[in-house]
Write a protein that holds these residues in place. Structure first.
Motif, PDB file in Angstrom:
ATOM      1  N   PHE A 239       0.840  -1.195   0.000  1.00 19.12           N
ATOM      2  CA  PHE A 239       0.000   0.000   0.000  1.00 19.12           C
ATOM      3  C   PHE A 239       0.873   1.241   0.000  1.00 19.12           C
ATOM      4  CE2 PHE A 239      -2.403  -3.358   2.075  1.00 19.12           C
ATOM      5  CZ  PHE A 239      -3.590  -3.320   1.354  1.00 19.12           C
ATOM      6  N   SER A 240       0.523   2.196  -0.852  1.00 16.18           N
ATOM      7  CA  SER A 240       1.300   3.428  -0.918  1.00 16.18           C
ATOM      8  C   SER A 240       0.388   4.601  -1.249  1.00 16.18           C
ATOM      9  CB  SER A 240       2.403   3.312  -1.971  1.00 16.18           C
ATOM     10  OG  SER A 240       1.824   3.125  -3.249  1.00 16.18           O
TER      11      SER A 240
ATOM     12  N   LEU B 182       2.730   2.887   2.984  1.00 18.56           N
ATOM     13  CA  LEU B 182       1.704   2.814   4.031  1.00 18.56           C
ATOM     14  C   LEU B 182       1.676   1.459   4.731  1.00 18.56           C
ATOM     15  CD1 LEU B 182      -1.223   4.606   2.159  1.00 18.56           C
ATOM     16  CD2 LEU B 182       0.380   5.588   3.825  1.00 18.56           C
ATOM     17  N   GLY B 183       2.281   0.449   4.136  1.00 16.78           N
ATOM     18  CA  GLY B 183       2.301  -0.859   4.770  1.00 16.78           C
ATOM     19  C   GLY B 183       2.168  -1.985   3.769  1.00 16.78           C
TER      20      GLY B 183
ATOM     21  N   LEU C  96     -12.185  -4.916   3.727  1.00 15.63           N
ATOM     22  CA  LEU C  96     -13.357  -5.276   4.525  1.00 15.63           C
ATOM     23  C   LEU C  96     -13.010  -5.602   5.966  1.00 15.63           C
ATOM     24  CD1 LEU C  96     -15.261  -7.412   1.891  1.00 15.63           C
ATOM     25  CD2 LEU C  96     -15.852  -5.112   2.675  1.00 15.63           C
ATOM     26  N   PHE C  97     -11.794  -6.094   6.200  1.00 14.86           N
ATOM     27  CA  PHE C  97     -11.393  -6.452   7.552  1.00 14.86           C
ATOM     28  C   PHE C  97     -10.477  -5.410   8.183  1.00 14.86           C
ATOM     29  CE2 PHE C  97     -12.599 -10.651   5.770  1.00 14.86           C
ATOM     30  CZ  PHE C  97     -13.686 -10.863   6.586  1.00 14.86           C
ATOM     31  N   ASP C  98     -10.533  -4.186   7.646  1.00 15.29           N
ATOM     32  CA  ASP C  98      -9.854  -3.023   8.228  1.00 15.29           C
ATOM     33  C   ASP C  98      -8.349  -3.170   8.400  1.00 15.29           C
ATOM     34  OD1 ASP C  98     -12.201  -1.488   8.359  1.00 15.29           O
ATOM     35  OD2 ASP C  98     -12.741  -2.361  10.288  1.00 15.29           O
ATOM     36  N   ILE C  99      -7.699  -3.849   7.462  1.00 14.05           N
ATOM     37  CA  ILE C  99      -6.238  -3.872   7.481  1.00 14.05           C
ATOM     38  C   ILE C  99      -5.686  -3.201   6.224  1.00 14.05           C
ATOM     39  CG2 ILE C  99      -5.938  -5.808   9.069  1.00 14.05           C
ATOM     40  CD1 ILE C  99      -5.554  -7.655   6.666  1.00 14.05           C
ATOM     41  N   HIS C 100      -6.538  -2.487   5.501  1.00 17.28           N
ATOM     42  CA  HIS C 100      -6.164  -1.714   4.306  1.00 17.28           C
ATOM     43  C   HIS C 100      -5.978  -0.269   4.782  1.00 17.28           C
ATOM     44  CE1 HIS C 100      -6.336   0.290   0.485  1.00 17.28           C
ATOM     45  NE2 HIS C 100      -6.756  -0.766  -0.182  1.00 17.28           N
ATOM     46  N   PRO C 101      -4.769   0.256   4.723  1.00 17.10           N
ATOM     47  CA  PRO C 101      -4.519   1.592   5.269  1.00 17.10           C
ATOM     48  C   PRO C 101      -4.926   2.733   4.336  1.00 17.10           C
ATOM     49  CG  PRO C 101      -2.505   0.712   4.376  1.00 17.10           C
ATOM     50  CD  PRO C 101      -3.545  -0.374   4.240  1.00 17.10           C
ATOM     51  N   GLY C 102      -5.507   2.396   3.197  1.00 22.08           N
ATOM     52  CA  GLY C 102      -5.856   3.422   2.220  1.00 22.08           C
ATOM     53  C   GLY C 102      -4.778   3.519   1.171  1.00 22.08           C
ATOM     54  N   GLY C 103      -4.870   4.521   0.340  1.00 19.94           N
ATOM     55  CA  GLY C 103      -3.888   4.696  -0.711  1.00 19.94           C
ATOM     56  C   GLY C 103      -4.073   3.696  -1.826  1.00 19.94           C
TER      57      GLY C 103
ATOM     58  N   ARG D 159      -2.458  -9.186   8.584  1.00 15.20           N
ATOM     59  CA  ARG D 159      -2.425  -7.938   9.347  1.00 15.20           C
ATOM     60  C   ARG D 159      -1.543  -6.955   8.590  1.00 15.20           C
ATOM     61  NH1 ARG D 159       2.101  -7.035  12.511  1.00 15.20           N
ATOM     62  NH2 ARG D 159       3.588  -8.730  12.615  1.00 15.20           N
ATOM     63  N   LEU D 160      -1.669  -5.681   8.930  1.00 14.22           N
ATOM     64  CA  LEU D 160      -0.857  -4.656   8.286  1.00 14.22           C
ATOM     65  C   LEU D 160       0.538  -4.664   8.904  1.00 14.22           C
ATOM     66  CD1 LEU D 160      -0.900  -2.323   6.205  1.00 14.22           C
ATOM     67  CD2 LEU D 160      -1.470  -0.809   8.112  1.00 14.22           C
ATOM     68  N   LEU D 161       1.545  -4.871   8.066  1.00 14.38           N
ATOM     69  CA  LEU D 161       2.924  -4.878   8.533  1.00 14.38           C
ATOM     70  C   LEU D 161       3.494  -3.469   8.471  1.00 14.38           C
ATOM     71  CD1 LEU D 161       4.314  -8.026   6.676  1.00 14.38           C
ATOM     72  CD2 LEU D 161       3.334  -7.896   8.971  1.00 14.38           C
ATOM     73  N   SER D 162       4.256  -3.124   9.468  1.00 10.56           N
ATOM     74  CA  SER D 162       4.947  -1.831   9.501  1.00 10.56           C
ATOM     75  C   SER D 162       6.085  -1.863   8.481  1.00 10.56           C
ATOM     76  CB  SER D 162       5.511  -1.595  10.899  1.00 10.56           C
ATOM     77  OG  SER D 162       6.579  -2.503  11.132  1.00 10.56           O
TER      78      SER D 162
END
Length: 151
Positions: free
Chosen positions: A74-75, A86-87, A105-112, A132-135
């Motif tokens: 994600f960017s 973004l992750g 849908l499961f709120d691990i998409h940070p946008g972008g 999960r969203l990785l840093s």
């Protein structure tokens, strides 16, 4: 996104899957068609999309067929260069499109902007890095681990 569940089902079961990033094998296409058959004719809405994603990500028979893992990056292309990343999410899905939809849908998409690729089946990935969203630091660590398996 198609406006009907019938369109989604058709795209999922057609040879090649929903996108060109993953070849969906025949047994997987048959199972997806079985799982989606009761939903035919329904208008696509957020609740139905969540239901589809849940069904496809938790069905034991489908999981036994080992859908591929996808790396989703994600960017924010409009951000300053140092702030564009973004992750990353690593997840199993029958297609890249469904992997990105699941993240949203499961709120691990940070946008972008989301870009992704199927990961080779021979790569070993610890489940702690999945779904999960990785840093940035975690994504870099996982990249080094995957590179070590390839090189």
């Amino acid at each position: 996104m198609p406006q009907s569940i019938d369109g989604i089902i058709q795209r999922l079961v057609d040879r090649g899957g929903v996108d060109v990033s993953a070849q969906v094998e025949e047994p997987m296409r048959r199972r997806v068609a079985e799982l989606m058959a009761p939903l035919k004719g329904q208008a696509l809405c957020h609740d139905l999309a969540v239901q589809i994603t849940t069904i496809l990500s938790t069905d034991r028979m489908l999981l036994a067929l080992q859908p591929p893992r996808f790396w989703i990056h994600f960017s924010d292309p409009d951000a300053a260069p140092a702030e564009r990343f973004l992750g990353v999410v690593v997840t199993r899905a029958v297609s890249l499109e469904l992997a990105i939809l699941s993240a949203a849908l499961f709120d691990i998409h940070p946008g972008g902007q989301a870009n992704g690729a199927e990961l080779s089946a021979y790569l070993t990935i610890d489940d702690a890095f999945c779904d999960r969203l990785l840093s940035p630091a975690e994504a870099e660590h996982l990249t080094r681990m995957l590179d070590a398996q390839v090189n």
